[in-house]
Design an enzyme around this catalytic site. Structure first.
Site, mmCIF file in Angstrom:
data_model
loop_
_atom_site.group_PDB
_atom_site.id
_atom_site.type_symbol
_atom_site.label_atom_id
_atom_site.label_comp_id
_atom_site.label_asym_id
_atom_site.label_seq_id
_atom_site.Cartn_x
_atom_site.Cartn_y
_atom_site.Cartn_z
ATOM 1 N N GLY A 1 0.865 -1.192 0.000
ATOM 2 C CA GLY A 1 0.000 0.000 0.000
ATOM 3 C C GLY A 1 0.892 1.229 0.000
ATOM 4 N N GLY A 2 1.974 1.138 -0.752
ATOM 5 C CA GLY A 2 3.034 2.161 -0.713
ATOM 6 C C GLY A 2 2.737 3.390 -1.557
ATOM 7 C CG ASP B 1 -1.188 1.453 -3.677
ATOM 8 O OD1 ASP B 1 -2.355 1.602 -4.083
ATOM 9 O OD2 ASP B 1 -0.759 2.023 -2.659
ATOM 10 C CG HIS C 1 -3.995 5.517 9.412
ATOM 11 N ND1 HIS C 1 -3.691 6.833 9.692
ATOM 12 C CD2 HIS C 1 -3.915 5.422 8.056
ATOM 13 C CE1 HIS C 1 -3.434 7.492 8.572
ATOM 14 N NE2 HIS C 1 -3.562 6.661 7.571
ATOM 15 C CG ASP D 1 -7.823 -6.457 -3.269
ATOM 16 O OD1 ASP D 1 -7.516 -5.982 -2.147
ATOM 17 O OD2 ASP D 1 -8.986 -6.718 -3.597
ATOM 18 C CG PHE D 2 -3.641 -4.178 0.836
ATOM 19 C CD1 PHE D 2 -4.928 -4.072 1.315
ATOM 20 C CD2 PHE D 2 -2.849 -3.031 0.790
ATOM 21 C CE1 PHE D 2 -5.458 -2.846 1.709
ATOM 22 C CE2 PHE D 2 -3.363 -1.795 1.173
ATOM 23 C CZ PHE D 2 -4.678 -1.710 1.632
HETATM 24 C C1 LIG Z 1 -2.939 6.609 2.896
HETATM 25 S S1 LIG Z 1 -2.288 5.898 1.481
HETATM 26 C C2 LIG Z 1 -0.635 5.592 1.985
HETATM 27 C C3 LIG Z 1 0.326 5.553 0.839
HETATM 28 C C4 LIG Z 1 1.793 5.353 1.241
HETATM 29 N N1 LIG Z 1 1.991 4.213 2.092
HETATM 30 C C5 LIG Z 1 2.334 6.609 1.899
HETATM 31 O O1 LIG Z 1 2.247 6.724 3.114
HETATM 32 O O2 LIG Z 1 2.825 7.477 1.170
HETATM 33 C C6 LIG Z 1 -2.987 4.254 1.476
HETATM 34 C C7 LIG Z 1 -2.671 3.457 0.235
HETATM 35 O O3 LIG Z 1 -3.360 2.194 0.289
HETATM 36 C C8 LIG Z 1 -3.720 1.867 -1.053
HETATM 37 N N2 LIG Z 1 -4.799 0.871 -1.067
HETATM 38 C C9 LIG Z 1 -6.095 1.053 -0.705
HETATM 39 N N3 LIG Z 1 -6.784 -0.085 -0.879
HETATM 40 C C10 LIG Z 1 -5.908 -1.007 -1.359
HETATM 41 C C11 LIG Z 1 -6.025 -2.391 -1.717
HETATM 42 N N4 LIG Z 1 -7.200 -3.045 -1.611
HETATM 43 N N5 LIG Z 1 -4.920 -3.046 -2.148
HETATM 44 C C12 LIG Z 1 -3.726 -2.376 -2.258
HETATM 45 N N6 LIG Z 1 -3.560 -1.062 -1.921
HETATM 46 C C13 LIG Z 1 -4.639 -0.399 -1.479
HETATM 47 C C14 LIG Z 1 -4.143 3.193 -1.619
HETATM 48 O O4 LIG Z 1 -4.172 3.179 -3.039
HETATM 49 C C15 LIG Z 1 -3.107 4.143 -1.041
HETATM 50 O O5 LIG Z 1 -2.005 4.315 -1.886
#
Ligand SMILES: C[S@@+](CC[C@H](N)C(=O)[O-])C[C@H]1O[C@@H](n2cnc3c(N)ncnc32)[C@H](O)[C@@H]1O
Length: 458
Positions: free
Chosen positions: A263-264, A286, A337, A318-319
């Site tokens: 989710g980077g 992601d 969070h 899809d995590f």
């Molecule tokens: C708040 S952002 C944090 C991004 C990064 N870790 C940072 O701090 O810069 C949360 C991330 O989770 C990803 N995300 C949401 N649902 C997801 C899923 N089902 N599978 C993978 N990634 C997901 C979003 O696309 C987003 O980039």
């Protein structure tokens, strides 16, 4: 000593510490300075002193001022973000960039009109800027003549914080404005579903904010989504997240160990880590559109050598449901969070499914502290008396974020005991908690894991 004198003495001691450090590092702390201190200025000791100053000043004012005056000011607090949105949208800090002597409001609106084709009333704009100047963002050099200062330059568009400020003061503020209506809504109020939130009520959008940001349904969502991802570098600096590169012992990991940034986003932190710790291998995972932006735009323009040297691998996922690329450290910043417990557990369990006995999960979120001194069960430092044990205003960002998570995802920031119980349900235990600015790194290992060694990297 009275509480007032104790607070004054805390402020005096902490200020002396910051001043001495500023003198030793040749750092200009004046409000008019246009040179922001380097990130390295904010050592853990300085961060703690600043937390005490902010907490104690606020507590002191709450004690001495007429309470009705204080409450009215709190109720009016929405005007500051409204004004920040005006100046960031109109890119006023950019207009003032090379004008240390300032610009008259009449000239500011002329520039806005010629550069952006927007007609703005000069008197109204001056009033917006005066409120901000009164709160120390911009300097009013003469009547109606405004210049940048230490705070307003953070809103320069290239400094990266303008996008964060717009993200917060636009879609997030609009969501917060219907918190009461959502909490008392018979369907949404008791729900923890990520699409029954104040954000959904304010936009009318039926899915989660992440789906909205993919822009499949609305152009506004697409534009705001791009802005959200663009805002991450500035945001990471603002919350001191970039210190993750030095506060965790990455250098002790065996060369070639895989760090999976789960989710980077577009990989802001993965890139930062790569630049400081090139002996490691990085994976970015992601949602597909985010990985496409990272692979085709962000990394080729900011770290093409990482792609050339095969230091980074991009893999959409899809995590919740798909297997992750195996790694030594699974780093998740601002991910857990985003989700209420049921979904947070699904993500943690999915990561656990690919972990080896030597692997770690690093959750980079914010550990909340209670406002009472009873039954405190936390490794985090407790503020000295008579401050609130959680530093009050000194750590308010974390409590703002907690409410923000409620408003956009029905999720939350967590206490140490919540992190422990979430880990336990997923078959993990907390090994250590690190401080990283206002944020924390919660390091989990498998419940049956071996202690941290230099061997066994993937
Ligand atoms: C708040 S952002 C944090 C991004 C990064 N870790 C940072 O701090 O810069 C949360 C991330 O989770 C990803 N995300 C949401 N649902 C997801 C899923 N089902 N599978 C993978 N990634 C997901 C979003 O696309 C987003 O980039």
């Amino acid at each position: 000593m009275s509480q007032l004198s104790q607070l004054v003495s805390l402020i005096a001691n902490a200020t002396k510490l910051v001043e001495t450090h500023a003198n030793a590092t040749n750092t200009d702390l004046s409000l008019d300075s246009l040179e922001p201190p380097s990130d390295t200025f904010y050592t853990p000791v300085v961060e703690e002193a600043i937390r005490i100053i902010e907490g104690a000043c606020n507590q002191l004012c709450a004690i001495v001022a007429n309470p009705s005056h204080t409450v009215v000011n709190k109720a009016f607090a929405h005007f500051e973000p409204a004004c920040i949105r005006v100046v960031a949208s109109l890119r006023i800090p950019d207009l003032l960039f090379d004008k240390p002597q300032g610009l008259h409001a009449s000239d500011i609106v002329k520039h806005v009109s010629s550069q952006q084709g927007i007609a703005v009333d000069q008197g109204k704009l001056a009033r917006v800027m005066r409120l901000l100047a009164t709160k120390h963002c911009f300097r009013e050099v003469e009547n109606d003549v405004f210049a940048n200062n230490r705070l307003s330059i953070q809103l320069l568009s290239y400094a990266g914080l303008a996008d964060s400020a717009l993200h917060i003061t636009d879609e997030l503020a609009k969501a917060a404005s219907v918190l009461t209506e959502t909490l008392t809504d018979s369907e949404m109020g008791l729900s923890y579903s990520p699409n029954k939130t104040p954000f959904n009520k304010s936009t009318g959008y039926p899915g989660t904010i992440f789906e909205y940001y993919e822009g499949l349904n609305t152009e506004t969502g697409r534009v705001q989504g791009l802005r959200f991802h663009r805002s991450m570098p500035g945001w990471s600096r603002a919350v001191g997240a970039t210190c993750v590169a030095t506060r965790y012992p990455w250098e002790k990991l065996p060369p070639g160990s895989i760090i999976n940034d789960v989710g980077g986003g577009i990989g802001v932190i993965a890139m930062q880590l790569y630049k400081v710790h090139p002996h490691l291998q990085y994976v970015l995972q992601d949602r597909p559109p985010v990985i496409a932006t990272a692979e085709l735009e962000y990394w080729p323009s900011h770290a093409p050598e990482a792609i050339r040297d095969s230091k980074i691998q991009f893999k959409a996922v899809d995590f919740f449901s798909e297997p992750l690329v195996r790694g030594y450290v699974y780093y998740m910043k601002g991910v857990i969070h985003d989700w209420a417990d049921e979904d947070a557990l699904k993500i943690s369990s999915n990561v656990k499914a690919v972990m080896k006995p030597t692997s770690r999960i690093l959750v980079h979120d914010y550990v909340l502290q209670h406002t009472t001194r009873k039954n405190v069960n936390s490794v985090l430092k407790i503020a000295p008396e008579p401050l609130l044990p959680n530093y009050g205003a000194g750590r308010i960002k974390v409590y703002n974020l907690d409410l923000n998570m409620m408003c956009v995802m029905n999720s939350l920031e967590r206490y140490q005991e919540d992190f422990a119980s979430l880990g336990e349900k997923a078959g993990l235990k907390i090994l250590q908690i690190y401080e990283c600015g206002d944020a924390n790194l919660v390091e989990y290992v498998l419940q049956a894991a071996v202690p941290f060694t230099n061997g066994g990297g993937v």
